[in-house]
Design a protein around this motif. Sequence first.
Motif, PDB file in Angstrom:
ATOM      1  N   PHE A  24     -33.191  65.344 -69.858  1.00  0.00           N
ATOM      2  CA  PHE A  24     -32.337  64.515 -70.723  1.00  0.00           C
ATOM      3  C   PHE A  24     -32.836  64.571 -72.164  1.00  0.00           C
ATOM      4  CE2 PHE A  24     -31.528  60.261 -72.604  1.00  0.00           C
ATOM      5  CZ  PHE A  24     -30.140  60.262 -72.564  1.00  0.00           C
ATOM      6  N   LEU A  25     -34.145  64.464 -72.359  1.00  0.00           N
ATOM      7  CA  LEU A  25     -34.719  64.504 -73.704  1.00  0.00           C
ATOM      8  C   LEU A  25     -34.475  65.867 -74.361  1.00  0.00           C
ATOM      9  CD1 LEU A  25     -38.104  62.645 -73.120  1.00  0.00           C
ATOM     10  CD2 LEU A  25     -35.982  61.739 -74.104  1.00  0.00           C
ATOM     11  N   ALA A  26     -34.596  66.930 -73.596  1.00  0.00           N
ATOM     12  CA  ALA A  26     -34.332  68.258 -74.140  1.00  0.00           C
ATOM     13  C   ALA A  26     -32.862  68.380 -74.553  1.00  0.00           C
ATOM     14  CB  ALA A  26     -34.703  69.339 -73.125  1.00  0.00           C
ATOM     15  N   HIS A  27     -31.974  67.849 -73.744  1.00  0.00           N
ATOM     16  CA  HIS A  27     -30.540  67.888 -74.070  1.00  0.00           C
ATOM     17  C   HIS A  27     -30.278  67.106 -75.357  1.00  0.00           C
ATOM     18  CE1 HIS A  27     -26.344  68.544 -73.267  1.00  0.00           C
ATOM     19  NE2 HIS A  27     -26.086  67.247 -73.226  1.00  0.00           N
ATOM     20  N   ALA A  28     -30.898  65.939 -75.487  1.00  0.00           N
ATOM     21  CA  ALA A  28     -30.750  65.148 -76.714  1.00  0.00           C
ATOM     22  C   ALA A  28     -31.315  65.901 -77.910  1.00  0.00           C
ATOM     23  CB  ALA A  28     -31.447  63.793 -76.549  1.00  0.00           C
ATOM     24  N   GLY A  29     -32.464  66.515 -77.743  1.00  0.00           N
ATOM     25  CA  GLY A  29     -33.079  67.264 -78.836  1.00  0.00           C
ATOM     26  C   GLY A  29     -32.232  68.434 -79.295  1.00  0.00           C
ATOM     27  N   ARG A  30     -31.592  69.105 -78.351  1.00  0.00           N
ATOM     28  CA  ARG A  30     -30.772  70.275 -78.700  1.00  0.00           C
ATOM     29  C   ARG A  30     -29.540  69.921 -79.528  1.00  0.00           C
ATOM     30  NH1 ARG A  30     -32.612  72.113 -73.566  1.00  0.00           N
ATOM     31  NH2 ARG A  30     -30.821  71.138 -72.538  1.00  0.00           N
ATOM     32  N   THR A  31     -29.156  68.650 -79.596  1.00  0.00           N
ATOM     33  CA  THR A  31     -28.008  68.283 -80.434  1.00  0.00           C
ATOM     34  C   THR A  31     -28.324  68.465 -81.910  1.00  0.00           C
ATOM     35  OG1 THR A  31     -28.621  65.946 -80.701  1.00  0.00           O
ATOM     36  CG2 THR A  31     -27.251  66.525 -78.760  1.00  0.00           C
ATOM     37  N   GLY A  32     -29.614  68.478 -82.242  1.00  0.00           N
ATOM     38  CA  GLY A  32     -30.017  68.576 -83.637  1.00  0.00           C
ATOM     39  C   GLY A  32     -29.961  67.258 -84.374  1.00  0.00           C
ATOM     40  N   ARG A  33     -29.540  66.212 -83.702  1.00  0.00           N
ATOM     41  CA  ARG A  33     -29.473  64.893 -84.324  1.00  0.00           C
ATOM     42  C   ARG A  33     -30.855  64.238 -84.292  1.00  0.00           C
ATOM     43  NH1 ARG A  33     -24.491  63.869 -85.434  1.00  0.00           N
ATOM     44  NH2 ARG A  33     -22.808  64.796 -84.226  1.00  0.00           N
ATOM     45  N   PRO A  34     -31.139  63.369 -85.263  1.00  0.00           N
ATOM     46  CA  PRO A  34     -32.390  62.615 -85.193  1.00  0.00           C
ATOM     47  C   PRO A  34     -32.475  61.844 -83.873  1.00  0.00           C
ATOM     48  CG  PRO A  34     -31.351  62.334 -87.330  1.00  0.00           C
ATOM     49  CD  PRO A  34     -30.360  63.056 -86.454  1.00  0.00           C
ATOM     50  N   VAL A  35     -33.676  61.775 -83.325  1.00  0.00           N
ATOM     51  CA  VAL A  35     -33.921  61.086 -82.058  1.00  0.00           C
ATOM     52  C   VAL A  35     -34.870  59.923 -82.321  1.00  0.00           C
ATOM     53  CG1 VAL A  35     -34.909  61.297 -79.741  1.00  0.00           C
ATOM     54  CG2 VAL A  35     -33.542  63.178 -80.706  1.00  0.00           C
ATOM     55  N   ILE A  36     -34.476  58.751 -81.849  1.00  0.00           N
ATOM     56  CA  ILE A  36     -35.319  57.552 -81.893  1.00  0.00           C
ATOM     57  C   ILE A  36     -35.778  57.323 -80.463  1.00  0.00           C
ATOM     58  CG2 ILE A  36     -35.420  55.094 -82.447  1.00  0.00           C
ATOM     59  CD1 ILE A  36     -32.951  55.677 -84.341  1.00  0.00           C
ATOM     60  N   LEU A  37     -37.076  57.480 -80.230  1.00  0.00           N
ATOM     61  CA  LEU A  37     -37.642  57.472 -78.878  1.00  0.00           C
ATOM     62  C   LEU A  37     -38.414  56.189 -78.630  1.00  0.00           C
ATOM     63  CD1 LEU A  37     -38.280  59.127 -76.256  1.00  0.00           C
ATOM     64  CD2 LEU A  37     -40.329  59.932 -77.471  1.00  0.00           C
ATOM     65  N   SER A  38     -37.920  55.358 -77.729  1.00  0.00           N
ATOM     66  CA  SER A  38     -38.617  54.132 -77.353  1.00  0.00           C
ATOM     67  C   SER A  38     -39.620  54.440 -76.250  1.00  0.00           C
ATOM     68  CB  SER A  38     -37.601  53.084 -76.893  1.00  0.00           C
ATOM     69  OG  SER A  38     -38.190  51.814 -76.885  1.00  0.00           O
ATOM     70  N   THR A  39     -40.802  53.799 -76.312  1.00  0.00           N
ATOM     71  CA  THR A  39     -41.919  54.200 -75.444  1.00  0.00           C
ATOM     72  C   THR A  39     -42.400  53.101 -74.490  1.00  0.00           C
ATOM     73  OG1 THR A  39     -43.560  53.574 -77.096  1.00  0.00           O
ATOM     74  CG2 THR A  39     -42.718  55.840 -77.194  1.00  0.00           C
ATOM     75  N   GLY A  40     -41.566  52.119 -74.201  1.00  0.00           N
ATOM     76  CA  GLY A  40     -41.977  51.075 -73.266  1.00  0.00           C
ATOM     77  C   GLY A  40     -42.320  51.650 -71.906  1.00  0.00           C
ATOM     78  N   MET A  41     -43.224  51.007 -71.204  1.00  0.00           N
ATOM     79  CA  MET A  41     -43.626  51.349 -69.839  1.00  0.00           C
ATOM     80  C   MET A  41     -44.366  52.677 -69.748  1.00  0.00           C
ATOM     81  SD  MET A  41     -40.164  50.209 -67.806  1.00  0.00           S
ATOM     82  CE  MET A  41     -39.092  51.245 -68.820  1.00  0.00           C
ATOM     83  N   SER A  42     -44.780  53.265 -70.879  1.00  0.00           N
ATOM     84  CA  SER A  42     -45.405  54.583 -70.819  1.00  0.00           C
ATOM     85  C   SER A  42     -46.821  54.549 -71.375  1.00  0.00           C
ATOM     86  CB  SER A  42     -44.565  55.591 -71.612  1.00  0.00           C
ATOM     87  OG  SER A  42     -44.544  55.246 -72.978  1.00  0.00           O
ATOM     88  N   ASN A  43     -47.566  55.593 -71.044  1.00  0.00           N
ATOM     89  CA  ASN A  43     -48.889  55.772 -71.628  1.00  0.00           C
ATOM     90  C   ASN A  43     -48.822  56.914 -72.642  1.00  0.00           C
ATOM     91  OD1 ASN A  43     -49.301  58.305 -70.262  1.00  0.00           O
ATOM     92  ND2 ASN A  43     -49.824  57.150 -68.415  1.00  0.00           N
ATOM     93  N   LEU A  44     -49.907  57.158 -73.341  1.00  0.00           N
ATOM     94  CA  LEU A  44     -49.912  58.137 -74.425  1.00  0.00           C
ATOM     95  C   LEU A  44     -49.583  59.543 -73.937  1.00  0.00           C
ATOM     96  CD1 LEU A  44     -50.268  58.306 -77.472  1.00  0.00           C
ATOM     97  CD2 LEU A  44     -52.689  58.779 -77.078  1.00  0.00           C
ATOM     98  N   SER A  45     -50.054  59.921 -72.762  1.00  0.00           N
ATOM     99  CA  SER A  45     -49.758  61.278 -72.281  1.00  0.00           C
ATOM    100  C   SER A  45     -48.279  61.429 -71.945  1.00  0.00           C
ATOM    101  CB  SER A  45     -50.641  61.658 -71.082  1.00  0.00           C
ATOM    102  OG  SER A  45     -50.371  60.832 -69.979  1.00  0.00           O
ATOM    103  N   GLU A  46     -47.642  60.377 -71.470  1.00  0.00           N
ATOM    104  CA  GLU A  46     -46.199  60.435 -71.205  1.00  0.00           C
ATOM    105  C   GLU A  46     -45.405  60.524 -72.514  1.00  0.00           C
ATOM    106  OE1 GLU A  46     -45.936  57.941 -67.028  1.00  0.00           O
ATOM    107  OE2 GLU A  46     -46.311  56.845 -68.894  1.00  0.00           O
ATOM    108  N   VAL A  47     -45.859  59.805 -73.537  1.00  0.00           N
ATOM    109  CA  VAL A  47     -45.214  59.909 -74.843  1.00  0.00           C
ATOM    110  C   VAL A  47     -45.383  61.327 -75.377  1.00  0.00           C
ATOM    111  CG1 VAL A  47     -45.162  59.059 -77.220  1.00  0.00           C
ATOM    112  CG2 VAL A  47     -45.549  57.445 -75.336  1.00  0.00           C
ATOM    113  N   GLU A  48     -46.585  61.884 -75.226  1.00  0.00           N
ATOM    114  CA  GLU A  48     -46.825  63.242 -75.707  1.00  0.00           C
ATOM    115  C   GLU A  48     -45.905  64.242 -75.018  1.00  0.00           C
ATOM    116  OE1 GLU A  48     -50.353  66.503 -76.471  1.00  0.00           O
ATOM    117  OE2 GLU A  48     -50.864  64.592 -75.532  1.00  0.00           O
TER     118      GLU A  48
END
Length: 170
Positions: A24-48
């Motif tokens: 899903f994130l790759a599909h969003a990224g391929r649109t070329g639009r700015p992405v605002i990524l919320s990081t709740g429930m995650s750790n640093l390696s998951e954000v990375e």
Amino acid sequence: VDLLHALDVAALKIPSGEIDNLNFLAHAGRTGRPVILSTGMSNLSEVEAAVRTIESTGNSQLVILHCVSSYPSPVNETNLRAIETLAAAFPYPIGYSDHTPGVEIPWAAVARGAVMIEKHFTLDRTADGPDHQASLEPNELIEMVRGIRSIELAMGDGVKRAQPCEEDCR
């Protein structure tokens, strides 16, 4: 993603629950639009992993939001220092998605370096639904924005020197 892209939205906001949905994130990224990524429930390696997935599409228009996904979030579990952790780990603007009651925690997030605040908004905090009690009503939203603007002015440039208003005292 496809519907929002077709509607020509300015940016795509990815909710915390999708941070490990790399396709899903790759599909969003391929649109070329700015992405605002919320990081709740995650750790640093998951954000990375999420950030690297978006970057792999050639999209570097990214804002990362520190978030605690609890409605409302307990103030003592807000961990605003994670804003600085994210800023040290990634070369992107860092913001804060807030679910605490009131306006003080977003103010503190801005003082710690958040460049974007996401806060739920409601016309009636007593309405049914999970988000209303952690949301701001209109007068509170105005108060939050005014406070943020004051904090932005107060931040200065970081150079320790006498300020113009101090000249008479000096």
